[in-house]
Design a protein around this motif. Structure first.
Motif, PDB file in Angstrom:
ATOM      1  N   VAL A 160       0.832  -1.213   0.000  1.00 53.07           N
ATOM      2  CA  VAL A 160       0.000   0.000   0.000  1.00 53.07           C
ATOM      3  C   VAL A 160       0.859   1.253   0.000  1.00 53.07           C
ATOM      4  N   ALA A 161       1.722   1.377   0.989  1.00 58.23           N
ATOM      5  CA  ALA A 161       2.501   2.608   1.123  1.00 58.23           C
ATOM      6  C   ALA A 161       3.683   2.650   0.170  1.00 58.23           C
ATOM      7  N   SER A 162       4.380   1.527   0.027  1.00 61.91           N
ATOM      8  CA  SER A 162       5.628   1.545  -0.754  1.00 61.91           C
ATOM      9  C   SER A 162       5.380   1.848  -2.219  1.00 61.91           C
ATOM     10  N   THR A 163       4.322   1.267  -2.797  1.00 59.11           N
ATOM     11  CA  THR A 163       4.058   1.549  -4.208  1.00 59.11           C
ATOM     12  C   THR A 163       3.369   2.901  -4.393  1.00 59.11           C
ATOM     13  N   TYR A 164       2.617   3.330  -3.366  1.00 56.62           N
ATOM     14  CA  TYR A 164       2.059   4.688  -3.388  1.00 56.62           C
ATOM     15  C   TYR A 164       3.197   5.705  -3.488  1.00 56.62           C
ATOM     16  N   LEU A 165       4.230   5.492  -2.692  1.00 56.50           N
ATOM     17  CA  LEU A 165       5.369   6.410  -2.711  1.00 56.50           C
ATOM     18  C   LEU A 165       6.208   6.241  -3.976  1.00 56.50           C
ATOM     19  N   ALA A 166       6.432   5.006  -4.378  1.00 58.01           N
ATOM     20  CA  ALA A 166       7.264   4.763  -5.557  1.00 58.01           C
ATOM     21  C   ALA A 166       6.621   5.292  -6.835  1.00 58.01           C
ATOM     22  N   ASP A 167       5.291   5.134  -6.948  1.00 57.38           N
ATOM     23  CA  ASP A 167       4.616   5.461  -8.202  1.00 57.38           C
ATOM     24  C   ASP A 167       3.976   6.849  -8.215  1.00 57.38           C
ATOM     25  N   VAL A 168       3.464   7.283  -7.079  1.00 62.20           N
ATOM     26  CA  VAL A 168       2.709   8.537  -7.017  1.00 62.20           C
ATOM     27  C   VAL A 168       3.575   9.716  -6.596  1.00 62.20           C
ATOM     28  N   ALA A 169       4.533   9.443  -5.710  1.00 65.36           N
ATOM     29  CA  ALA A 169       5.350  10.533  -5.161  1.00 65.36           C
ATOM     30  C   ALA A 169       6.413  10.973  -6.161  1.00 65.36           C
ATOM     31  N   ARG A 170       5.981  11.649  -7.203  1.00 63.72           N
ATOM     32  CA  ARG A 170       6.882  12.169  -8.225  1.00 63.72           C
ATOM     33  C   ARG A 170       6.960  13.677  -8.113  1.00 63.72           C
ATOM     34  N   GLU A 171       7.984  14.263  -8.725  1.00 60.89           N
ATOM     35  CA  GLU A 171       8.160  15.718  -8.656  1.00 60.89           C
ATOM     36  C   GLU A 171       6.885  16.443  -9.072  1.00 60.89           C
ATOM     37  N   GLY A 172       6.491  17.421  -8.274  1.00 65.77           N
ATOM     38  CA  GLY A 172       5.265  18.165  -8.536  1.00 65.77           C
ATOM     39  C   GLY A 172       4.088  17.663  -7.733  1.00 65.77           C
ATOM     40  N   ALA A 173       4.163  16.397  -7.253  1.00 64.82           N
ATOM     41  CA  ALA A 173       3.101  15.848  -6.417  1.00 64.82           C
ATOM     42  C   ALA A 173       3.370  16.220  -4.964  1.00 64.82           C
TER      43      ALA A 173
END
Length: 621
Positions: free
Chosen positions: A442-455
């Motif tokens: 849940v958290a690891s892929t949320y951060l890996a995939d969603v937490a990109r520059e600008g987010a």
């Protein structure tokens, strides 16, 4: 804001006071105010202080065993509530409590978390062993209450709390209230436990000055309510007083939206792992942290998984449901409010009744623990719903089977001194196949995939008072952190270099392959070159025929490691609790025995003494 009995000057003073308090201090104030308000409700007037009567307040002892600080926070809140009710309170971490006084402490509250496979926290181990040993005193005449904190997805849920509760009763002590076992969303159960325990304490030992008193001012009750309003506002966001605005305070329930500065994949091409280095901006938040603290990340479930679950249940995604905090559409609630991935016995019990499934009830029956454990592994809520469909289930009924989606904690991998208004974390993305379906952490892929520059990512700081650099900057430091357990040690070395700390630093790091999994390799090489890192020992388990782990490197360097300990070194371990931390502890005891010329028992006691002295600290999960 509500009408206030305070003068403009008093309101301004109060706003400034709240503005200057930390989250922990505000929690204490909240508990204290809860006690005042309770006294007002019970007596119809403010409780008189001890000074009003000259009587001696009853003595209460509160003990906590805490790995990450949650049990400590509850204990501090209980102290504030009890002090407000008129009790004289002594608060101790179990590691600081002198067991010899137990037979004389007649009123006792215990808050303790559980870690690993049903074990007490590190700072509670000595007291746990004393209490369960032959030297434990009879406790006839002692009244007690126990709150356990745990995670129901683990088989031995709240086991440490259960053990303390059972042993105190076996020694002759009497329960004030039944033990409470609280899950990861522990706030409400903890508050009820505190309220019930203090009420029970008041019945068996009436605090000084609580009877026969007269009101001093009719406005005190509303003043207490007003103060609580300021406090809650500071804990959760902002409060506008008659004189201005209090500064925002960000917390677990009211996180800060941190902008993503950078998201870099650390693992090399061909690695069997996927590890990310993520940098977030704290600008404008006033959030601060120390090396050893954790970053709490408020996460969301995977949208595809949410839609599949709603579709399988044949529910309306726009139907409204009420959570603890608000009213949401069912889809939004499944996205951000409820845990739909972690399976636990508690969920299966509730769902078995809802689905009227005899097969599930059989799986949950006594004697089938091994089969249940195997079933829980690698499955989630959607698997259960598909395998055991419930007919015409209502949204409210199904929501009642779920527990709250909890934030995830990541060891902070940066020094605030070296990175003002920023925080770094190291995230291993979890992706795997199980029971015919692709799974995502849940958290690891949320951060890996969603937490990109600008987010942006909702975050808060979780202080860890049990994992801190030594106060003496000259003290040597030994750090053992395989895999993403390296994160806090990057912060340790960065901090010590930024502050020109003269103490020596020694790192043990391990992972699978040198070529693809040497996390932060260039930084460590630079630290060695600069002298900030005195020594580094590496273990890459899949580069050799015989698997080599960090505990093997420790044994190879046992003579030097023992010498560092004798010279006052502090030793830290971060990472997997189930296997790595156990193996490292075993290696440490063996090293002390071999190079210190001690018996196994004496070596084990040496290691326990390091823990008592806060020279052996672990952040394991």
């Amino acid at each position: 804001m509500q009408e206030t009995p305070l003068s403009s000057q008093q309101a301004q003073w109060l706003s400034q006071l709240v503005d200057g308090l930390s989250t922990e201090q505000l929690a204490w104030v909240r508990g204290f105010l809860a006690g005042i308000n309770h006294s007002v409700r019970q007596a119809g007037a403010p409780a008189a202080t001890q000074a009003n009567t000259g009587a001696t307040a009853p003595a209460l002892t509160i003990l906590y065993g805490s790995q990450t600080g949650h049990a400590q926070g509850v204990a501090e809140q209980a102290k504030a509530r009890a002090v407000a009710a008129g009790f004289k309170v002594d608060l101790f971490a179990m590691g600081d409590y002198k067991a010899s006084r137990l037979k004389n402490d007649k009123l006792l509250l215990v808050a303790v978390s559980t870690q690993g496979e049903g074990e007490p926290p590190d700072d509670a181990r000595d007291f746990y062993e004393f209490l369960h040993g032959e030297k434990a005193p009879r406790l006839a005449g002692t009244r007690f209450a126990v709150l356990g904190l745990g995670d129901s997805s683990y088989e031995k849920f709240c086991q440490a709390g259960k053990d303390f509760d059972a042993r105190l009763a076996a020694l002759g002590a009497e329960r004030l209230v039944p033990r409470v076992d609280s899950d990861v969303d522990y706030d409400a159960p903890a508050e009820r436990w505190i309220e019930d325990a203090v009420e029970a304490l008041s019945r068996v030992s009436v605090p000084a000055g609580t009877a026969g008193t007269t009101a001093t001012t009719a406005g005190n009750a509303s003043a207490a309510s007003l103060i609580d309003t300021f406090t809650l506002a500071a804990l959760g966001g902002s409060a506008t007083s008659s004189t201005g605005a209090a500064a925002s305070q960000y917390s677990r329930k009211h996180p800060f939206d941190a902008g993503v500065i950078e998201n870099i994949t650390l693992s090399g091409r061909g690695s069997s792992k996927e590890v990310h280095h993520i940098e977030l901006s704290l600008e404008g938040s006033d959030l601060t942290y120390e090396p050893g603290d954790a970053l709490g990340v408020v996460v969301k479930n995977d949208a595809t998984l949410v839609d599949e679950l709603i579709d399988t249940l044949a529910l309306d995604p726009q139907a409204t449901t009420t959570t603890q905090d608000s009213t949401l559409s069912l889809r939004d609630a499944f996205l951000g409010a409820y845990d739909i991935t972690t399976l636990s016995r508690a969920f299966l019990e509730k769902y078995a009744a809802l689905a009227e499934s005899s097969e599930l009830k059989t799986l949950l029956a006594a004697g089938n623990e091994t089969a249940l454990r195997e079933y829980l592994h690698g499955r989630d809520v959607l698997d259960v719903v598909r395998q055991f469909p419930a007919r015409q289930v209502k949204a409210a009924e199904f929501v009642g089977t779920l527990r709250t989606l909890q934030p995830r904690l990541y060891s902070i991998a940066s020094s605030l001194v070296a990175n003002p208004e920023a925080v770094h974390i190291t995230v291993g993305a979890v992706r795997f196949e199980s029971h015919g379906r692709a799974r995502r952490g849940v958290a690891s892929t949320y951060l890996a995939d969603v937490a990109r520059e600008g987010a942006s990512v909702p975050v808060y700081i979780e202080a860890n008072r049990n994992f801190k650099l030594p106060a003496d900057s000259n003290a040597p430091v030994i750090m053992i952190g395989p895999g993403t357990g390296i994160a806090p040690f990057r912060a340790f070395v960065e901090e010590r270099q930024a502050l020109d700390a003269p103490g020596r630093n020694w790192l043990f790091f391990g992972d699978r392959n040198f070529r693809t999994d040497f996390l932060y390799q260039r930084e460590w090489q630079r630290y060695v070159k600069d002298g900030a890192l005195t020594r580094i020992d590496l273990a890459f388990s899949r580069d050799t025929e015989d698997k080599v782990y960090v505990q093997h490197r420790m044994r190879e360097q046992g003579k030097a490691l023992y010498a560092w300990l004798q010279e006052g070194a502090h030793l830290y371990v971060c990472g997997d609790a189930e296997q790595m931390a156990r193996d490292v502890n075993t290696a440490l005891v063996d090293i002390v025995a071999e190079h210190g010329g001690l018996s196994p028992d004496a070596a084990a006691e040496y290691v326990k003494a390091l823990q008592r002295e806060k020279r052996y600290q672990r952040d394991v999960y």
